[in-house]
Design an enzyme around this catalytic site. Structure first.
Site, PDB file in Angstrom:
ATOM      1  N   GLY A  58       1.000  -1.145  -0.177  1.00 40.12           N
ATOM      2  CA  GLY A  58      -0.019  -0.041  -0.030  1.00 40.12           C
ATOM      3  C   GLY A  58       1.007   1.359   0.093  1.00 40.12           C
ATOM      4  N   ASN A  59       0.285   2.216   0.424  1.00 35.20           N
ATOM      5  CA  ASN A  59       1.054   3.739   0.342  1.00 35.20           C
ATOM      6  C   ASN A  59       0.607   4.444   1.620  1.00 35.20           C
ATOM      7  OD1 ASN A  59      -0.846   5.515  -1.011  1.00 35.20           O
ATOM      8  ND2 ASN A  59      -0.482   4.140  -2.599  1.00 35.20           N
TER       9      ASN A  59
END
Ligand code: CTP
Length: 399
Positions: free
Chosen positions: A207-208
């Protein structure tokens, strides 16, 4: 008369700035508005209901029940075109944030179907308390419009931040709000926000750090301009329930792609603010991967470029805006994205600016369009940046 025929519920709470509510009522009436005033019990210590009922030409409402009559808070919230709370005290601010309902003003606030504008007023030390900021952020995230406090002399005798905005500023914010409200009525908008999570196994993902705040602020601004908005939202904490907002929650880039394509055809304005993962695992392990190996690699493949795919589908009546997050050759890369993805507008978000980017409450952007337009904006709150971006789009499509 700038507010002719507008119906306004004015909530007055217990703050020394309550004396200015008389000036607000007078100015609203002068601009042609119809005003009904609701006071909290504490507000009566600062200004007399008689003053406000005389100026507003309506009885002032204070209690939910009076003898055997009941103030219909639901109908008041529906009657109003806007509810303005000025001044908003620390106490009412906290109660609104918590959703408490122990007086008429709070009952009307909770049942209002119209936009709500809040003008806080408090002493500087209270203003600077973290809980005040937390509460205001929550109320802004709930879709309320906040009129910023100003600097100046305070009731304590100190000089500083926390003074309620002047009545003229509040009136012009209201006028502005009504002007904005109809600009995109009848238009449909699509906004993406947040990160995507690309699953590796049942417990892990790639993810980020995107918080979704920028995209959510844009969705809110489009709503305030009267558009019907679909927000395709990646995994972020919290839920967003706003009148007129259709939220589609997604996890992965593929789900975001499908959600966007399912509504794109009928949208007039699309803003892709999500930080979509560029790569996803080739396969998702059905069971949790055990740590048997000393080193380990995940095979990745490209995710679909959603913005680009919409750019290929776009017709002449649709406007498509994307973001570009760059750390080098910012302008050049942003302009290249505009071309490659067949977008109309690209918002350049530079991570080199301190205060801008992921998780922050402020942002600094430059907007480019396919007709060669280019506009630089200062570091501002994400709500203010969202307004700049939406204003830019509106100007671009000549609504
Ligand atoms: N975007 C998208 N789908 C992807 C990747 C990005 O729709 N799979 C959109 C983003 O929402 C944003 C724009 O494309 O509006 C640009 O995103 P950015 O991450 O800056 O660029 P990338 O296209 O991913 O290119 P690069 O990572 O090489 O800079």
């Amino acid at each position: 008369m700038l507010l002719k025929g507008k119906k306004i519920v004015l909530g007055v709470t217990g703050s020394i700035a309550a004396y200015k509510s008389a000036l607000i009522v007078r100015a609203l009436i002068k601009e042609g508005a119809e005003v009904k005033v609701i006071m909290t019990a504490a507000a009566k210590d600062f200004i007399s209901p008689l003053t406000l009922s005389t100026l507003s030409k309506h009885p002032v409402l204070i209690d939910i029940f009076r003898e055997d009559t009941w103030s219909n808070h639901v109908m008041l919230g529906r009657w109003a075109d806007i509810m303005l709370v000025a001044p908003l005290s620390c106490n009412t601010l906290a109660k609104m944030t918590a959703g408490l309902c122990d007086n008429l003003l709070l009952a009307v606030y909770l049942s209002a179907t119209c936009p709500v504008m809040l003008a806080p007023a408090m002493d500087e030390d209270m203003w600077k308390h973290p809980s005040t900021h937390r509460n205001l952020q929550t109320l802004a995230a709930d879709g309320n419009i906040i009129v910023p406090v100003t600097n100046g002399e305070l009731a304590s005798g100190l000089f500083g931040e926390g003074r309620m905005a002047e009545p003229e500023t509040i009136i012009s914010s209201l006028v502005q709000q009504f002007k904005s409200a109809g600009r995109l009525s009848g238009k449909k908008a699509l906004v993406t926000a947040g990160p995507t999570y690309e699953h590796i196994d049942p417990v892990r993902f790639i993810g980020n750090h995107s918080s979704g705040k920028m995209g959510v602020a844009i969705a809110r601004e489009l709503l305030q301009c009267g558009a019907a908005v679909t927000l395709v939202l990646g995994p972020v904490p919290g839920t967003f329930v706003l009148d007129g907002l259709n939220v589609i929650n997604v996890q992965t880039a593929e789900e975001m792609y499908n959600a966007c394509h399912s509504v794109f055809e009928e949208t007039d304005i699309t803003v892709m603010a999500a930080a979509v993962a560029d790569y996803t695992p080739v396969a998702v392990a059905p069971e949790k991967i055990k740590k048997k190996e000393e080193s380990w690699q995940v095979a990745l493949q490209k995710t679909p470029d959603i913005l680009k795919s919409l750019g290929q589908k776009k017709t002449g009546r649709q406007v498509l805006a994307g973001f570009a997050l760059e750390t080098t050759n910012e302008r050049e890369n942003a302009l290249a994205k505009l071309q490659q993805k067949n977008a109309d507008i690209i918002v350049l978000n530079s991570l080199r600016d301190s205060g801008a980017g992921f998780g922050k409450d402020t942002n600094k952007v430059t907007v480019f369009d396919r007709n060669g337009g280019e506009k630089h904006f200062d570091l501002k709150s994400k709500a203010a940046v969202a307004k700049d971006i939406v204003d830019y789009i509106i100007e671009y499509i000549h609504v």
